[in-house]
Design a protein around this motif. Structure first.
Motif, PDB file in Angstrom:
ATOM      1  N   ALA A 133       0.831  -1.199   0.000  1.00  0.00           N
ATOM      2  CA  ALA A 133       0.000   0.000   0.000  1.00  0.00           C
ATOM      3  C   ALA A 133       0.865   1.248   0.000  1.00  0.00           C
ATOM      4  O   ALA A 133       0.531   2.260  -0.634  1.00  0.00           O
ATOM      5  N   ASN A 134       1.990   1.182   0.704  1.00  0.00           N
ATOM      6  CA  ASN A 134       2.905   2.324   0.721  1.00  0.00           C
ATOM      7  C   ASN A 134       3.523   2.539  -0.661  1.00  0.00           C
ATOM      8  O   ASN A 134       3.657   3.673  -1.132  1.00  0.00           O
ATOM      9  N   VAL A 135       3.917   1.432  -1.314  1.00  0.00           N
ATOM     10  CA  VAL A 135       4.471   1.529  -2.663  1.00  0.00           C
ATOM     11  C   VAL A 135       3.434   2.107  -3.622  1.00  0.00           C
ATOM     12  O   VAL A 135       3.733   2.985  -4.442  1.00  0.00           O
ATOM     13  N   LEU A 136       2.199   1.630  -3.526  1.00  0.00           N
ATOM     14  CA  LEU A 136       1.136   2.131  -4.396  1.00  0.00           C
ATOM     15  C   LEU A 136       0.902   3.620  -4.171  1.00  0.00           C
ATOM     16  O   LEU A 136       0.769   4.396  -5.128  1.00  0.00           O
ATOM     17  N   THR A 137       0.844   4.041  -2.909  1.00  0.00           N
ATOM     18  CA  THR A 137       0.621   5.447  -2.601  1.00  0.00           C
ATOM     19  C   THR A 137       1.726   6.317  -3.183  1.00  0.00           C
ATOM     20  O   THR A 137       1.460   7.359  -3.808  1.00  0.00           O
ATOM     21  N   ALA A 142      -7.646   4.547 -10.412  1.00  0.00           N
ATOM     22  CA  ALA A 142      -8.011   4.732  -9.007  1.00  0.00           C
ATOM     23  C   ALA A 142      -7.106   3.855  -8.160  1.00  0.00           C
ATOM     24  O   ALA A 142      -6.446   2.935  -8.659  1.00  0.00           O
ATOM     25  N   GLY A 143      -7.072   4.147  -6.864  1.00  0.00           N
ATOM     26  CA  GLY A 143      -6.231   3.371  -5.966  1.00  0.00           C
ATOM     27  C   GLY A 143      -6.918   3.097  -4.644  1.00  0.00           C
ATOM     28  O   GLY A 143      -7.834   3.820  -4.232  1.00  0.00           O
ATOM     29  N   CYS A 144      -6.455   2.037  -3.977  1.00  0.00           N
ATOM     30  CA  CYS A 144      -6.966   1.679  -2.654  1.00  0.00           C
ATOM     31  C   CYS A 144      -5.787   1.183  -1.813  1.00  0.00           C
ATOM     32  O   CYS A 144      -5.105   0.232  -2.210  1.00  0.00           O
ATOM     33  N   ALA A 145      -5.540   1.844  -0.686  1.00  0.00           N
ATOM     34  CA  ALA A 145      -4.438   1.476   0.198  1.00  0.00           C
ATOM     35  C   ALA A 145      -5.000   0.877   1.476  1.00  0.00           C
ATOM     36  O   ALA A 145      -5.773   1.523   2.186  1.00  0.00           O
ATOM     37  N   VAL A 146      -4.609  -0.359   1.777  1.00  0.00           N
ATOM     38  CA  VAL A 146      -5.142  -1.099   2.917  1.00  0.00           C
ATOM     39  C   VAL A 146      -4.031  -1.328   3.938  1.00  0.00           C
ATOM     40  O   VAL A 146      -3.012  -1.945   3.622  1.00  0.00           O
ATOM     41  N   ALA A 147      -4.218  -0.804   5.147  1.00  0.00           N
ATOM     42  CA  ALA A 147      -3.245  -0.953   6.235  1.00  0.00           C
ATOM     43  C   ALA A 147      -1.873  -0.403   5.855  1.00  0.00           C
ATOM     44  O   ALA A 147      -0.841  -0.981   6.185  1.00  0.00           O
ATOM     45  N   CYS A 148      -1.854   0.718   5.177  1.00  0.00           N
ATOM     46  CA  CYS A 148      -0.599   1.362   4.775  1.00  0.00           C
ATOM     47  C   CYS A 148       0.150   1.863   6.004  1.00  0.00           C
ATOM     48  O   CYS A 148      -0.459   2.404   6.929  1.00  0.00           O
ATOM     49  N   PRO A 149       1.489   1.737   6.040  1.00  0.00           N
ATOM     50  CA  PRO A 149       2.261   2.214   7.192  1.00  0.00           C
ATOM     51  C   PRO A 149       2.496   3.729   7.210  1.00  0.00           C
ATOM     52  O   PRO A 149       2.946   4.254   8.225  1.00  0.00           O
ATOM     53  N   TRP A 150       2.286   4.427   6.119  1.00  0.00           N
ATOM     54  CA  TRP A 150       2.307   5.890   6.031  1.00  0.00           C
ATOM     55  C   TRP A 150       3.604   6.506   6.534  1.00  0.00           C
ATOM     56  O   TRP A 150       4.547   6.629   5.783  1.00  0.00           O
ATOM     57  N   ASP A 151       3.628   6.933   7.781  1.00  0.00           N
ATOM     58  CA  ASP A 151       4.811   7.577   8.361  1.00  0.00           C
ATOM     59  C   ASP A 151       5.719   6.482   8.909  1.00  0.00           C
ATOM     60  O   ASP A 151       5.591   6.052  10.063  1.00  0.00           O
ATOM     61  N   CYS A 152       6.657   6.042   8.085  1.00  0.00           N
ATOM     62  CA  CYS A 152       7.484   4.895   8.461  1.00  0.00           C
ATOM     63  C   CYS A 152       8.370   5.202   9.662  1.00  0.00           C
ATOM     64  O   CYS A 152       8.697   4.304  10.443  1.00  0.00           O
ATOM     65  N   VAL A 153       8.779   6.449   9.819  1.00  0.00           N
ATOM     66  CA  VAL A 153       9.626   6.810  10.957  1.00  0.00           C
ATOM     67  C   VAL A 153       8.864   6.634  12.267  1.00  0.00           C
ATOM     68  O   VAL A 153       9.321   5.945  13.195  1.00  0.00           O
ATOM     69  N   ARG A 154       7.697   7.245  12.354  1.00  0.00           N
ATOM     70  CA  ARG A 154       6.939   7.200  13.611  1.00  0.00           C
ATOM     71  C   ARG A 154       6.377   5.809  13.888  1.00  0.00           C
ATOM     72  O   ARG A 154       6.335   5.370  15.051  1.00  0.00           O
ATOM     73  N   ASN A 155       5.966   5.105  12.849  1.00  0.00           N
ATOM     74  CA  ASN A 155       5.439   3.762  13.089  1.00  0.00           C
ATOM     75  C   ASN A 155       6.545   2.775  13.436  1.00  0.00           C
ATOM     76  O   ASN A 155       6.342   1.876  14.259  1.00  0.00           O
ATOM     77  N   ALA A 156       7.728   2.936  12.831  1.00  0.00           N
ATOM     78  CA  ALA A 156       8.859   2.090  13.216  1.00  0.00           C
ATOM     79  C   ALA A 156       9.275   2.384  14.653  1.00  0.00           C
ATOM     80  O   ALA A 156       9.608   1.472  15.422  1.00  0.00           O
ATOM     81  N   ALA A 157       9.236   3.661  15.042  1.00  0.00           N
ATOM     82  CA  ALA A 157       9.563   4.023  16.420  1.00  0.00           C
ATOM     83  C   ALA A 157       8.556   3.411  17.388  1.00  0.00           C
ATOM     84  O   ALA A 157       8.922   2.970  18.488  1.00  0.00           O
ATOM     85  N   GLY A 158       7.284   3.359  16.981  1.00  0.00           N
ATOM     86  CA  GLY A 158       6.269   2.732  17.814  1.00  0.00           C
ATOM     87  C   GLY A 158       6.537   1.260  18.034  1.00  0.00           C
ATOM     88  O   GLY A 158       6.304   0.723  19.130  1.00  0.00           O
ATOM     89  N   LEU A 159       7.060   0.588  17.010  1.00  0.00           N
ATOM     90  CA  LEU A 159       7.415  -0.826  17.163  1.00  0.00           C
ATOM     91  C   LEU A 159       8.622  -0.996  18.063  1.00  0.00           C
ATOM     92  O   LEU A 159       8.698  -1.949  18.853  1.00  0.00           O
ATOM     93  N   TYR A 201      13.633   5.191   6.238  1.00  0.00           N
ATOM     94  CA  TYR A 201      12.234   5.368   6.631  1.00  0.00           C
ATOM     95  C   TYR A 201      11.733   6.768   6.280  1.00  0.00           C
ATOM     96  O   TYR A 201      10.605   6.931   5.803  1.00  0.00           O
ATOM     97  N   ALA A 202      12.563   7.770   6.531  1.00  0.00           N
ATOM     98  CA  ALA A 202      12.150   9.146   6.233  1.00  0.00           C
ATOM     99  C   ALA A 202      11.895   9.325   4.740  1.00  0.00           C
ATOM    100  O   ALA A 202      10.940  10.002   4.332  1.00  0.00           O
ATOM    101  N   TRP A 203      12.746   8.721   3.924  1.00  0.00           N
ATOM    102  CA  TRP A 203      12.568   8.816   2.466  1.00  0.00           C
ATOM    103  C   TRP A 203      11.362   8.008   1.995  1.00  0.00           C
ATOM    104  O   TRP A 203      10.599   8.455   1.130  1.00  0.00           O
ATOM    105  N   ALA A 204      11.163   6.809   2.555  1.00  0.00           N
ATOM    106  CA  ALA A 204      10.138   5.889   2.053  1.00  0.00           C
ATOM    107  C   ALA A 204       8.729   6.250   2.486  1.00  0.00           C
ATOM    108  O   ALA A 204       7.761   5.781   1.877  1.00  0.00           O
ATOM    109  N   SER A 205       8.569   7.063   3.503  1.00  0.00           N
ATOM    110  CA  SER A 205       7.234   7.385   4.019  1.00  0.00           C
ATOM    111  C   SER A 205       6.345   7.987   2.940  1.00  0.00           C
ATOM    112  O   SER A 205       6.823   8.670   2.018  1.00  0.00           O
TER     113      SER A 205
END
Length: 457
Positions: free
Chosen positions: A212-216, A230-247, A326-330
């Motif tokens: 979903a992140n790649v598609l976005t 059209a596109g549909c993103a399901v469970a996209c990680p979006w902000d990879c920095v903050r979500n990786a930090a959460g993990l 992560y900052a680049w890929a978000s």
């Protein structure tokens, strides 16, 4: 802040998804749903929120998980541990594509040609899978099984094509470059190939988790030039920095989820150790023994050792660290650049994706739906009529695919021409990427997955 840039639908039930739109949603040109005969050509402009209200009713209804799957951890665990081998059976014809850098990606198309031959203008659902997944994943089959079932049997009658990333789902690894959450050129050449093979077909994109992140990112980079309608993103990680930090920052998430995803990636690399050894000068070959021997590696540690050096082409790879990658890929900050109707689906209790950009930068083309429950790629509910446990999310996704595949009118797109150069399909004016078909592929049975890898991630 969100109230200033979002229009939020409040449904009667607190368990219904929360829908977020820009204050002035984009106008889309549509055909009247269900209109036939002499009025079939009638077109009108609708705001995106009106378009969804009329055609995606599930997004306005309650989602109630079973009592024993009452939180995101349990929903996610069931996605990984549940037995889905007897439902949503899908079979594919596989085509292998060679990219200019020598890599290989696998396109799995359904229904297979020996089952039925569809008209050339049949809408195509192009699917991008999650972290170490492929066309065998249950969340992929949950959508493609009904989407690609004939209309007379209750399906949409569409064609489905899964883009399997390098080294995933049995696709051979033929270069030291892998894939990542931010590298979009592989999906770009795959879409070019599909558009060239089916020039009359409407192309619709759907991505799950990493896909979903790649598609976005792809849709944002393409803007008005997108070959996808059209596109549909399901469970996209979006902000990879903050979500990786959460993990990393929470013991349970670091110990369970981050390690499970890293172990999947390690096992995937181990399967291709001989192929990687053919490139002894590449940093990936040098670091491989250390990576495979680390029994307690987290996702960030894996990305720091592997993904930031081999997750895409140079430039921008390699990155100094996983956090730079992560900052680049978000995708949360470039979400604003998408210029096709786009539906995002996330769950509030997703233990892997904990930060959601529901404001979408005020992008009028984005509808952001958030459920209270659902976990990561879960959304399991009990079907009252049969007692089966199935994914609720298939309903709004199929409604979205039908609406954008049949009712949406697509005009005046700025699509770049394609041509063949030295046997490779390329876009006119861009010589750095391209693809061509190579030998291999064959018949793929979708329920036969990657043994030894945790599913559902």
């Amino acid at each position: 802040m969100g109230a200033l840039v979002s229009q939020v639908w409040t449904a009667r039930s607190s368990r219904a998804p929360r829908l977020h739109f820009a204050p002035d949603p984009a106008k889309v040109l549509v055909r009247s749903p269900g209109v036939t005969g002499s009025e079939a050509g009638e077109e009108s402009n609708e705001a995106l929120d009106e378009f969804i209200a009329a055609r995606c009713p599930t997004l306005c209804r309650e989602f109630s998980p079973p009592w024993w799957l009452f939180n995101g951890h349990l929903q996610t665990a069931y996605a990984v541990m549940g037995d889905f081998s007897k439902i949503d059976r899908v079979e594919y014809d596989r085509t292998l594509l060679r990219t200019l850098d020598g890599g290989t990606i696998g396109l799995d198309a359904t229904p297979p040609i020996n089952e039925c031959e569809l008209p050339e203008d049949t809408p195509i659902v192009i699917v991008l899978h999650g972290l170490t997944g492929g066309s065998h994943e249950s969340y992929v089959r949950a959508i493609l099984a009904p989407a690609c079932t004939p209309v007379e049997q209750g399906g949409l009658g569409y064609r489905g094509i899964v883009v399997n990333f390098r080294g995933c789902a049995g696709v051979p690894l033929t270069s030291p470059q892998l894939y990542s959450a931010g590298h979009t050129d592989d999906i770009r050449v795959a879409v070019m190939h599909i558009a060239n093979r089916y020039p009359r077909a409407r192309l619709l994109g759907i991505g799950f988790s990493l896909g979903a992140n790649v598609l976005t990112r792809y849709l944002a980079e393409e803007g008005t030039h997108s070959r996808l309608a059209a596109g549909c993103a399901v469970a996209c990680p979006w902000d990879c920095v903050r979500n990786a930090a959460g993990l990393e920052d929470q013991w349970l998430h670091r110990t369970v989820y981050a390690k499970a995803m890293a172990q999947n990636l390690q096992r995937l690399l181990a399967r291709h150790a001989e192929a990687i050894a053919k490139f002894p000068e590449h940093p990936l070959a040098t670091i491989l023994p250390e990576v495979l021997n680390n029994r307690s590696m987290s996702l960030t540690q894996f990305d720091d050792k592997v993904t930031c050096i081999a997750g895409g082409s140079s430039p921008p790879f390699p990155f100094p660290s996983a956090w730079d990658y992560y900052a680049w890929a978000s995708s949360h900050e470039i979400l604003v650049k998408i210029r096709v109707p786009f539906l995002a689906l996330n769950a509030d209790d997703d233990p892997i994706v904990q930060v959601l950009p529901i404001e979408a930068g005020g992008n009028p083309y984005v509808a952001f739906a958030v459920t209270e429950k659902g976990g990561h790629l879960g959304w399991f509910e009990k079907v009252q009529s049969t007692g089966e446990i199935r994914r609720w999310v298939r309903h709004p996704i199929l409604e979205w695919l039908k609406a954008t595949g049949e009712d949406l009118v697509v005009k005046d797109r700025q699509i770049k021409s394609l041509h063949i150069v030295d046997g490779f399909l390329k876009e006119v004016g861009r010589d750095d990427i391209g693809c061509k078909e190579v030998e291999g592929g064959g018949h793929v049975v979708g329920v036969e997955g990657e043994e030894g890898l945790l599913a559902g991630l």
